[in-house]
Design a protein around this motif. Structure first.
Motif, PDB file in Angstrom:
ATOM      1  N   ALA A  95      -4.907  -0.056   7.710  1.00  0.00           N
ATOM      2  CA  ALA A  95      -3.618  -0.195   7.041  1.00  0.00           C
ATOM      3  C   ALA A  95      -3.507   0.781   5.871  1.00  0.00           C
ATOM      4  O   ALA A  95      -2.445   1.388   5.643  1.00  0.00           O
ATOM      5  CB  ALA A  95      -3.430  -1.634   6.552  1.00  0.00           C
ATOM      6  N   ALA A  96      -4.594   0.950   5.130  1.00  0.00           N
ATOM      7  CA  ALA A  96      -4.577   1.864   3.989  1.00  0.00           C
ATOM      8  C   ALA A  96      -4.425   3.311   4.445  1.00  0.00           C
ATOM      9  O   ALA A  96      -3.675   4.092   3.845  1.00  0.00           O
ATOM     10  CB  ALA A  96      -5.850   1.692   3.162  1.00  0.00           C
ATOM     11  N   ALA A 122      -1.325   5.818   3.666  1.00  0.00           N
ATOM     12  CA  ALA A 122      -1.532   7.113   3.023  1.00  0.00           C
ATOM     13  C   ALA A 122      -0.912   8.243   3.839  1.00  0.00           C
ATOM     14  O   ALA A 122      -0.275   9.152   3.291  1.00  0.00           O
ATOM     15  CB  ALA A 122      -3.031   7.356   2.826  1.00  0.00           C
ATOM     16  N   VAL A 123      -1.081   8.178   5.146  1.00  0.00           N
ATOM     17  CA  VAL A 123      -0.500   9.203   6.013  1.00  0.00           C
ATOM     18  C   VAL A 123       1.025   9.133   5.958  1.00  0.00           C
ATOM     19  O   VAL A 123       1.709  10.165   5.857  1.00  0.00           O
ATOM     20  CB  VAL A 123      -1.007   9.033   7.457  1.00  0.00           C
ATOM     21  CG1 VAL A 123      -0.229   9.940   8.412  1.00  0.00           C
ATOM     22  CG2 VAL A 123      -2.506   9.331   7.536  1.00  0.00           C
ATOM     23  N   ALA A 124       1.578   7.930   6.000  1.00  0.00           N
ATOM     24  CA  ALA A 124       3.028   7.760   5.956  1.00  0.00           C
ATOM     25  C   ALA A 124       3.619   8.284   4.655  1.00  0.00           C
ATOM     26  O   ALA A 124       4.740   8.805   4.633  1.00  0.00           O
ATOM     27  CB  ALA A 124       3.383   6.281   6.136  1.00  0.00           C
ATOM     28  N   LEU A 158       0.818  -1.204   0.000  1.00  0.00           N
ATOM     29  CA  LEU A 158       0.000   0.000   0.000  1.00  0.00           C
ATOM     30  C   LEU A 158       0.854   1.256   0.000  1.00  0.00           C
ATOM     31  O   LEU A 158       0.565   2.227  -0.713  1.00  0.00           O
ATOM     32  CB  LEU A 158      -0.947  -0.001   1.199  1.00  0.00           C
ATOM     33  CG  LEU A 158      -2.004  -1.105   1.219  1.00  0.00           C
ATOM     34  CD1 LEU A 158      -2.788  -1.070   2.527  1.00  0.00           C
ATOM     35  CD2 LEU A 158      -2.963  -0.962   0.029  1.00  0.00           C
ATOM     36  N   ARG A 159       1.924   1.252   0.775  1.00  0.00           N
ATOM     37  CA  ARG A 159       2.815   2.417   0.787  1.00  0.00           C
ATOM     38  C   ARG A 159       3.404   2.638  -0.599  1.00  0.00           C
ATOM     39  O   ARG A 159       3.481   3.776  -1.078  1.00  0.00           O
ATOM     40  CB  ARG A 159       3.914   2.240   1.831  1.00  0.00           C
ATOM     41  CG  ARG A 159       3.432   2.350   3.259  1.00  0.00           C
ATOM     42  CD  ARG A 159       4.565   2.644   4.228  1.00  0.00           C
ATOM     43  NE  ARG A 159       5.276   3.870   3.886  1.00  0.00           N
ATOM     44  CZ  ARG A 159       6.179   4.463   4.681  1.00  0.00           C
ATOM     45  NH1 ARG A 159       6.457   3.924   5.855  1.00  0.00           N
ATOM     46  NH2 ARG A 159       6.784   5.568   4.305  1.00  0.00           N
ATOM     47  N   ARG A 162      -3.936  12.783  -4.134  1.00  0.00           N
ATOM     48  CA  ARG A 162      -5.233  12.403  -3.589  1.00  0.00           C
ATOM     49  C   ARG A 162      -5.440  10.902  -3.765  1.00  0.00           C
ATOM     50  O   ARG A 162      -4.936  10.311  -4.723  1.00  0.00           O
ATOM     51  CB  ARG A 162      -6.364  13.193  -4.268  1.00  0.00           C
ATOM     52  CG  ARG A 162      -6.262  14.691  -3.980  1.00  0.00           C
ATOM     53  CD  ARG A 162      -7.376  15.488  -4.603  1.00  0.00           C
ATOM     54  NE  ARG A 162      -7.235  16.901  -4.263  1.00  0.00           N
ATOM     55  CZ  ARG A 162      -8.074  17.860  -4.635  1.00  0.00           C
ATOM     56  NH1 ARG A 162      -9.143  17.560  -5.366  1.00  0.00           N
ATOM     57  NH2 ARG A 162      -7.869  19.117  -4.278  1.00  0.00           N
ATOM     58  N   LEU A 163      -6.192  10.328  -2.849  1.00  0.00           N
ATOM     59  CA  LEU A 163      -6.463   8.890  -2.854  1.00  0.00           C
ATOM     60  C   LEU A 163      -7.949   8.644  -2.685  1.00  0.00           C
ATOM     61  O   LEU A 163      -8.588   9.250  -1.801  1.00  0.00           O
ATOM     62  CB  LEU A 163      -5.710   8.213  -1.694  1.00  0.00           C
ATOM     63  CG  LEU A 163      -6.177   6.810  -1.283  1.00  0.00           C
ATOM     64  CD1 LEU A 163      -5.838   5.781  -2.379  1.00  0.00           C
ATOM     65  CD2 LEU A 163      -5.547   6.398   0.054  1.00  0.00           C
ATOM     66  N   LEU A 164      -8.500   7.770  -3.510  1.00  0.00           N
ATOM     67  CA  LEU A 164      -9.842   7.257  -3.260  1.00  0.00           C
ATOM     68  C   LEU A 164      -9.689   5.899  -2.615  1.00  0.00           C
ATOM     69  O   LEU A 164      -9.224   4.946  -3.243  1.00  0.00           O
ATOM     70  CB  LEU A 164     -10.647   7.116  -4.557  1.00  0.00           C
ATOM     71  CG  LEU A 164     -12.048   6.526  -4.357  1.00  0.00           C
ATOM     72  CD1 LEU A 164     -12.920   7.445  -3.495  1.00  0.00           C
ATOM     73  CD2 LEU A 164     -12.734   6.242  -5.693  1.00  0.00           C
ATOM     74  N   LEU A 165     -10.063   5.815  -1.357  1.00  0.00           N
ATOM     75  CA  LEU A 165     -10.036   4.557  -0.618  1.00  0.00           C
ATOM     76  C   LEU A 165     -11.408   3.908  -0.752  1.00  0.00           C
ATOM     77  O   LEU A 165     -12.359   4.279  -0.060  1.00  0.00           O
ATOM     78  CB  LEU A 165      -9.681   4.804   0.852  1.00  0.00           C
ATOM     79  CG  LEU A 165      -9.756   3.599   1.796  1.00  0.00           C
ATOM     80  CD1 LEU A 165      -8.882   2.452   1.299  1.00  0.00           C
ATOM     81  CD2 LEU A 165      -9.364   4.016   3.216  1.00  0.00           C
ATOM     82  N   ILE A 166     -11.508   2.960  -1.683  1.00  0.00           N
ATOM     83  CA  ILE A 166     -12.754   2.222  -1.862  1.00  0.00           C
ATOM     84  C   ILE A 166     -12.812   1.122  -0.811  1.00  0.00           C
ATOM     85  O   ILE A 166     -11.865   0.363  -0.648  1.00  0.00           O
ATOM     86  CB  ILE A 166     -12.845   1.627  -3.272  1.00  0.00           C
ATOM     87  CG1 ILE A 166     -12.936   2.751  -4.313  1.00  0.00           C
ATOM     88  CG2 ILE A 166     -14.040   0.690  -3.398  1.00  0.00           C
ATOM     89  CD1 ILE A 166     -13.008   2.277  -5.745  1.00  0.00           C
TER      90      ILE A 166
END
Length: 284
Positions: free
Chosen positions: A88-89, A93-95, A59-60, A68-72
């Protein structure tokens, strides 16, 4: 760069398609568990990366460089595993310093964490506590599922049986929800917002009439006390009035009225496999 997670699914593919109408393909990333499943997207110039909800390291790598991320949301049914996957996602994303996250939640997730909304409620809380800029897109049930099941029943028997008690359903098409997500991902002013997305109310008698009009064959609606299977569960919700909530949020994000039931039925009939309806008629 915009990353769409779970991009090989039905909703994810529609979001990617909507993004390709708005921006260059090399600025769209499809994060998927199995990159081989989206070779067609890669052929169109979309960046394909492996991103497995059960593999935080992947994921990283998938989210690297994302604005930008769309977390489905995960299709996993087990609440604890699903919540763990979403966590985890978000952590990945934050990392990676993703600028903003949009998450596909479900209507009512803000009101409590019982039943099917448990993972959504927990994920919304994690997003809020993460400090990440984010937008919540609370989805209704998909119109597509009801329409497809209805057309199948009508093709087989000319009858459409429901147990919704005549109550309305506020479903929306996948395509509309994908367009709304693309609007959020490419637009401004959505950070910190939570949208409750609903389509126009419809009833089963209206669905029967719409199928009859679209196919040119009479479809009779019949009300039952109950129907079996997953659709029966959804009709129980409808009978209780739980699916009649209405907002203007989807209309606002789309910049147009959401797709009507009649149009959804007409579109579905147009895309039916050749002979599907005639085969149903011959079995009568």
């Amino acid at each position: 760069m915009i990353v769409v997670s779970a991009a090989s699914g039905a909703l994810g593919r529609l979001v990617v398609a909507a993004l390709l109408d708005r921006m260059p393909a090399d600025q769209v990333v499809a994060a998927v568990r199995d990159p081989a499943r989206v070779a067609d997207l890669a052929a169109r110039g979309v960046v394909v990366r492996r991103g497995d909800y059960d593999d935080p390291g992947s994921l990283r790598a998938a989210f690297e460089g994302a604005d930008r991320l769309l977390l489905i949301s995960s299709p996993e049914l087990d609440t604890r595993r699903r919540t763990r996957q979403h966590l985890a996602a978000i952590e990945a994303a934050v990392a990676e310093g993703v600028g903003a996250i949009a998450y596909t939640s479900f209507l009512g997730a803000d009101r409590g964490g019982d039943g099917m909304n448990a993972a959504h409620h927990a994920t919304e809380r994690v997003l809020l506590d993460s400090g990440a800029a984010h937008t919540v897109l609370r989805h209704p049930f998909y119109t597509d599922a009801f329409v497809d099941a209805g057309i199948g029943a009508a093709a087989e028997s000319g009858r459409l049986v429901s147990a919704a008690g005549g109550r309305g359903l506020n479903t929306a098409t996948r395509a509309d929800l994908a367009d709304a997500a693309a609007a959020v991902l490419t637009g401004d002013g959505h950070t910190g917002r939570a949208y409750d997305l609903t389509g126009p109310l419809w009833t089963y008698p209206q669905l029967a009439a719409a199928i009859g009009d679209a196919t040119g064959r009479p479809v009779v609606h019949e009300e039952a006390d109950a129907v079996p299977g997953a659709m029966g569960f959804l009709m129980t919700l409808a009978r209780s009035g739980a699916l009649e909530r209405q907002t203007d949020d989807l209309h606002h994000l789309l910049g147009r009225p959401p797709t009507s039931l009649r149009q959804a039925v007409a579109d579905a009939v147009d895309t039916c496999p050749d002979g599907a309806l005639s085969e149903g008629a011959e079995s009568d």
